[in-house]
Design an enzyme around this catalytic site. Structure first.
Site, PDB file in Angstrom:
ATOM      1  N   PHE A 291       9.211 -11.910 -15.153  1.00  0.00           N
ATOM      2  CA  PHE A 291       8.800 -13.259 -14.720  1.00  0.00           C
ATOM      3  C   PHE A 291       9.610 -14.314 -15.454  1.00  0.00           C
ATOM      4  CE2 PHE A 291       6.361 -17.101 -15.705  1.00  0.00           C
ATOM      5  CZ  PHE A 291       5.882 -17.499 -14.476  1.00  0.00           C
TER       6      PHE A 291
ATOM      7  N   ASP B  49      -5.888   0.983  15.084  1.00  0.00           N
ATOM      8  CA  ASP B  49      -5.084   1.014  13.855  1.00  0.00           C
ATOM      9  C   ASP B  49      -3.601   1.063  14.209  1.00  0.00           C
ATOM     10  OD1 ASP B  49      -4.226   2.080  11.024  1.00  0.00           O
ATOM     11  OD2 ASP B  49      -6.354   1.606  10.827  1.00  0.00           O
ATOM     12  N   ASP B  50      -2.797   1.496  13.285  1.00  0.00           N
ATOM     13  CA  ASP B  50      -1.341   1.526  13.407  1.00  0.00           C
ATOM     14  C   ASP B  50      -0.888   2.210  14.708  1.00  0.00           C
ATOM     15  OD1 ASP B  50       1.305   1.513  12.824  1.00  0.00           O
ATOM     16  OD2 ASP B  50       1.148   2.676  10.971  1.00  0.00           O
TER      17      ASP B  50
ATOM     18  N   TRP C 155      -5.538  -6.058   7.561  1.00  0.00           N
ATOM     19  CA  TRP C 155      -4.264  -6.570   7.035  1.00  0.00           C
ATOM     20  C   TRP C 155      -3.764  -5.578   5.991  1.00  0.00           C
ATOM     21  CZ3 TRP C 155      -2.551 -12.059   7.447  1.00  0.00           C
ATOM     22  CH2 TRP C 155      -1.411 -12.325   6.684  1.00  0.00           C
ATOM     23  N   ASP C 156      -2.794  -4.766   6.386  1.00  0.00           N
ATOM     24  CA  ASP C 156      -2.350  -3.663   5.529  1.00  0.00           C
ATOM     25  C   ASP C 156      -1.075  -4.038   4.779  1.00  0.00           C
ATOM     26  OD1 ASP C 156      -2.336  -1.123   4.434  1.00  0.00           O
ATOM     27  OD2 ASP C 156      -2.543  -0.088   6.353  1.00  0.00           O
ATOM     28  N   MET C 157      -0.716  -3.242   3.791  1.00  0.00           N
ATOM     29  CA  MET C 157       0.484  -3.481   2.971  1.00  0.00           C
ATOM     30  C   MET C 157       0.828  -2.158   2.315  1.00  0.00           C
ATOM     31  SD  MET C 157       1.995  -4.260  -0.038  1.00  0.00           S
ATOM     32  CE  MET C 157       3.098  -5.428  -0.725  1.00  0.00           C
TER      33      MET C 157
ATOM     34  N   SER D 229      -4.216  -1.836   1.339  1.00  0.00           N
ATOM     35  CA  SER D 229      -2.856  -1.584   0.883  1.00  0.00           C
ATOM     36  C   SER D 229      -2.774  -0.094   0.595  1.00  0.00           C
ATOM     37  CB  SER D 229      -2.554  -2.412  -0.370  1.00  0.00           C
ATOM     38  OG  SER D 229      -1.262  -2.084  -0.838  1.00  0.00           O
TER      39      SER D 229
ATOM     40  N   GLY E 138      -4.910   1.954   1.499  1.00  0.00           N
ATOM     41  CA  GLY E 138      -6.248   2.076   0.912  1.00  0.00           C
ATOM     42  C   GLY E 138      -6.460   0.947  -0.070  1.00  0.00           C
TER      43      GLY E 138
ATOM     44  N   ASP F 253      -8.563  -6.506  -5.184  1.00  0.00           N
ATOM     45  CA  ASP F 253      -8.719  -7.425  -6.312  1.00  0.00           C
ATOM     46  C   ASP F 253      -9.453  -8.679  -5.868  1.00  0.00           C
ATOM     47  OD1 ASP F 253      -6.658  -9.415  -5.320  1.00  0.00           O
ATOM     48  OD2 ASP F 253      -5.341  -7.684  -5.594  1.00  0.00           O
TER      49      ASP F 253
ATOM     50  N   GLU G 269     -24.359  16.258  15.582  1.00  0.00           N
ATOM     51  CA  GLU G 269     -23.699  15.189  14.821  1.00  0.00           C
ATOM     52  C   GLU G 269     -23.904  13.843  15.498  1.00  0.00           C
ATOM     53  OE1 GLU G 269     -20.115  17.702  12.621  1.00  0.00           O
ATOM     54  OE2 GLU G 269     -19.772  16.943  14.644  1.00  0.00           O
TER      55      GLU G 269
HETATM   56  C1  GLA Z   1      -2.455   2.802   5.489  1.00  0.00           C
HETATM   57  C2  GLA Z   1      -3.932   2.518   5.586  1.00  0.00           C
HETATM   58  C3  GLA Z   1      -4.575   3.480   6.555  1.00  0.00           C
HETATM   59  C4  GLA Z   1      -3.911   3.358   7.896  1.00  0.00           C
HETATM   60  C5  GLA Z   1      -2.412   3.595   7.757  1.00  0.00           C
HETATM   61  C6  GLA Z   1      -1.687   3.314   9.062  1.00  0.00           C
HETATM   62  O1  GLA Z   1      -2.219   4.000   4.840  1.00  0.00           O
HETATM   63  O2  GLA Z   1      -4.539   2.550   4.344  1.00  0.00           O
HETATM   64  O3  GLA Z   1      -5.959   3.234   6.664  1.00  0.00           O
HETATM   65  O4  GLA Z   1      -4.159   2.081   8.431  1.00  0.00           O
HETATM   66  O5  GLA Z   1      -1.849   2.772   6.765  1.00  0.00           O
HETATM   67  O6  GLA Z   1      -0.337   3.483   8.973  1.00  0.00           O
END
Ligand code: GLA
Length: 738
Positions: free
Chosen positions: A277, A363-364, A474-476, A524, A526, A531, A611
């Protein structure tokens, strides 16, 4: 409450159970006096620092006596270069190369509210704020310290702003947000470490004379360490002992460190990690360090956690969804991965809707040519080969079966095989002329640049406006490497990490202001950005890519120390589990996922009839118990790493009911399950204990359950749901008398 006593220049901040005290001493230095139990309105300015000893220098103002040393004085905002050799909060270089800063009290004001921090997350809500301005004795450089008092939660929110009026640029080399100079040793440092799919494992280590320090230089707060730590008495337990929590409202590089000095006093600091930094602060500019939520509990970890849970639900999370019940969702990731079309999605949604589930999250894989993870990040345009008719047609169809629609994005990333990358190869972080690291075949977009954020914003906004969406994930999915921005000169590259985080915050703020009805969930890989900074933007975060119910016990246990249940994204997934191959009963998976936001992540159109009945029951149960689960006081009854079972309890604040959850994880022959001493009940009231299978265990007084305890049923006494291994019990306590 904030009090200032003019004689002695003592500042006292009081919360429901704690007092924080400091004073501007005779030389003008701002000394820390106390953060702990209440002081009965008194002052502890009698706790003078020890006399200067050999090899601890005295500052110029004490040159006659040479008895005073900054090296031995407890400080509110220590600086480097002036004789305090311990970890500084501020280190900088003036234009002439000088590196010592000597901060003295200049002025203060008491505000009746909590000022927001520009561009950064911060707590909000009813509170008073003390603003203390310190000035360097030799140059016109100011540090403005903010202390906001959240009385009900025993929390003091701290931050620092550096203001340069020296007439020349200053280079900031390290700006931490808070320091706690406790005048004792004999403390433990509790922190939450881990890795992908195994986040927030609790580790407790003694604070010694070398530094204990955790942090991240990965660009995000990370899976590996969490920006929340606790310093506590060595004897502290869930119910007793002094604990100090430090929680950082920031999602990038951070450090949290504690060490004992030569006088056996303990310094704890938290802030942006100084590694890598640097920040050029022009004359007239200021730099705002992010906020730390400091919390004190004299009643162990349990009370500390409950304070953070309530604080974050009421004074950090914002927007429509902060306190509202979130829809029970079905996410298609572990059900289909990339292999789906709109018909498959609809079939899963239809099966889910028949069982009471309320929302489908796509999802993705719905955009560009995203048939696998090698391509298309950055091309946020619906792939109509996969989702024929586009998102509008899907959402219209879902409405007919009373299902809402949610969508996954990974806005901060780009694939090299994408239209975005082909058009703007310089928009990713990378150093010209050098190789670049890859993870998951992707590069990180330079979110410090406005044009990059504008582009991503426009793409996302177009999709989100095209249909009726209720939710965004919103993933990363990778950490930052090759951190270099084409938009900044060579001598400012040390700013990129922080500018990246500010850029992400700006984009989040923009999207969430434009789409206030959408529930945003952070992610991110998971829980790699789990934070308090992120909780300001989204009220829930996918807790871990590990959906194994047994591993989740430990992950959710660790998360519960600093974060509320309503923040913990948790789903029932398939068995054998995709991450571990473990086989667990469906019932157990439901009990574990209910200690979170609750949803499903498997193909509900392909499960057995038995189930399906369980899903119906679980959804109803979760909705019925939602308030108790989320507004109840949360108690950890066992440590999953140290016990054959994990037990936790949510008790209504008025003691009217409670929910006890028990999951066996390590069973042995002739096992004597430990007695669980329950918490949060009314001692004189009588409670009936009923299992979710209708079994009545008996009736006891709150006092009996809290003092003598409750012996959990044996694993063998489980229920007829599949295998008996990893049995779970969900037992409701209802007040029947008193
Ligand atoms: C990350 C997320 C998962 C899923 C994948 C998709 O790993 O944590 O839950 O969304 O990306 O690529």
């Amino acid at each position: 409450m904030i009090r200032y006593e003019e004689t002695g220049h003592v500042f006292t901040l009081e919360t429901a159970h704690a007092a924080y005290q400091m004073m501007a001493d005779g030389y003008g230095y701002l000394q820390h006096l106390h953060f702990g139990g209440k002081l009965g309105g008194g002052s502890c300015d009698g706790l003078r620092p020890v006399w200067a000893t050999a090899f601890s220098a005295s500052p110029q103002v004490d040159v006659e006596r040479q008895r005073y040393s900054l090296d031995l004085t407890p400080q509110e905002y220590p600086t480097a270069g002036g004789g305090d050799y311990r970890t500084p909060c501020l280190s900088l270089t003036f234009a002439d190369g000088a590196r010592n800063v000597e901060l003295c009290y200049a002025s203060h004001r008491i505000l009746k509210e909590k000022p927001a921090l520009e561009g950064l997350p911060s707590l909000h809500g009813a509170c008073e704020t003390l603003e203390i301005t310190l000035r360097d004795r030799w140059a016109d450089l100011e540090v403005v310290l903010l202390y906001s008092v959240f009385e009900e939660y025993d929390v003091i929110a701290r931050s620092a702003r550096i203001v340069n009026r020296t007439g020349a640029p200053v280079t900031l080399n390290g700006v931490l947000s808070a320091c706690l100079d406790l005048q004792e040793d004999d403390f433990d440092f509790v922190h939450f470490h881990g890795r992908h799919a195994m986040e927030r494992m609790v580790e407790r280590t003694p604070v010694a004379h070398g530094e204990v320090s955790v942090g991240s230089v990965r660009g995000t707060s990370s899976h590996q360490h969490n920006p929340f730590v606790i310093v506590c008495d060595r004897s502290a337990t869930e119910d007793s002992g002094r604990c100090w929590g430090l929680s950082f409202l920031y999602s990038g590089n951070f450090i949290a460190a504690a060490s004992c000095d030569q006088s056996d006093a303990c310094r704890v600091v938290m802030g942006i990690h100084p590694q890598g930094f640097s920040w050029r602060l022009e004359d007239g500019e200021s730099f705002q360090a992010p906020e730390v939520a400091l919390c004190y509990s004299g009643r162990g970890f349990g009370a500390l956690s409950q304070s953070y849970h309530k604080l974050y639900r009421h004074c950090l999370c914002r927007g429509e969804w902060a306190l509202k019940r979130r829809p029970v969702l079905i996410n298609n990731w572990e059900a289909t991965y990339f292999n789906f079309n709109e018909e498959k999605l609809f079939q899963i949604a239809k099966a889910a809707s028949e069982l009471g589930v309320e929302m489908l999250v796509v999802d993705d894989g719905w955009f560009g040519n995203r048939f696998d993870d090698r391509r298309a990040l950055g091309d946020w345009v619906v792939n109509t080969e996969k989702v024929r008719g586009g998102m509008k047609a899907l959402s219209d169809r879902l409405k007919e079966i009373h299902m809402r629609l949610g969508l996954w994005f990974e806005p901060e990333m780009v694939s090299e095989d994408s239209n975005l990358y082909r058009a703007h190869p310089d928009w990713c972080l990378s150093v010209p002329g050098r190789g670049r690291s890859r993870w998951r075949n992707q590069l990180v977009l330079d979110m410090s640049r406005k044009e990059v954020r504008d582009f991503i914003h426009d793409e996302m906004a177009a999709v989100l406006s095209s249909a009726d969406f209720s939710y965004v994930k919103w993933d990363m999915n990778r950490h930052l490497t090759d951190v270099w921005s084409a938009a900044l000169p060579a001598d400012r590259q040390g700013e990129v990490h922080h500018r990246y985080v500010l850029g992400v915050y700006e984009l989040l703020e923009r999207m969430e202001t434009e789409f206030p009805h959408i529930l945003f969930e952070g992610c991110s890989g998971g829980g790699g950005r789990f934070d308090a900074g992120m909780l300001y933007y989204h009220p829930q975060i996918w807790c871990s890519d590990n959906t194994d119910a047994i591993e989740r016990l430990e992950i959710q246990y660790g998360s519960s120390f600093g974060y509320p249940i309503s923040a913990v994204g948790s789903h029932v997934s398939a068995s054998p589990n995709h991450q571990t191959g473990r086989v667990t009963p469906f019932h157990t998976r439901g009990v574990v996922a209910m200690a979170g936001t609750f949803g499903y992540e498997l193909d509900l159109s392909a499960i057995t009839e038995e189930e399906k009945e369980l899903v119906k029951k679980q959804v109803k149960q979760y909705i019925r118990l939602y308030d108790l689960i989320n507004d109840g006081n949360y108690y950890r009854l066992t440590d999953p790493a140290a016990c054959c079972l994990t037990a936790w309890e949510m008790a209504a604040p008025d003691g009217s009911r409670a929910l006890l959850s028990i999951v066996y994880s390590h069973v042995r022959a002739n096992l004597y399950p430990p007695i669980l001493r329950l918490r949060g009940l009314t001692p004189d009231a009588r409670y009936r204990l009923t299992g979710d299978d209708g079994k009545v265990y008996g009736e006891w007084t709150g006092a009996a359950l809290m003092e003598a305890g409750f012996r959990p049923p044996r694993q063998h006494d489980a229920y007829p749901h599949g295998c008996a291994d990893y049995a779970a019990f969900q037992i409701e306590l209802t007040r029947v008398e008193g």
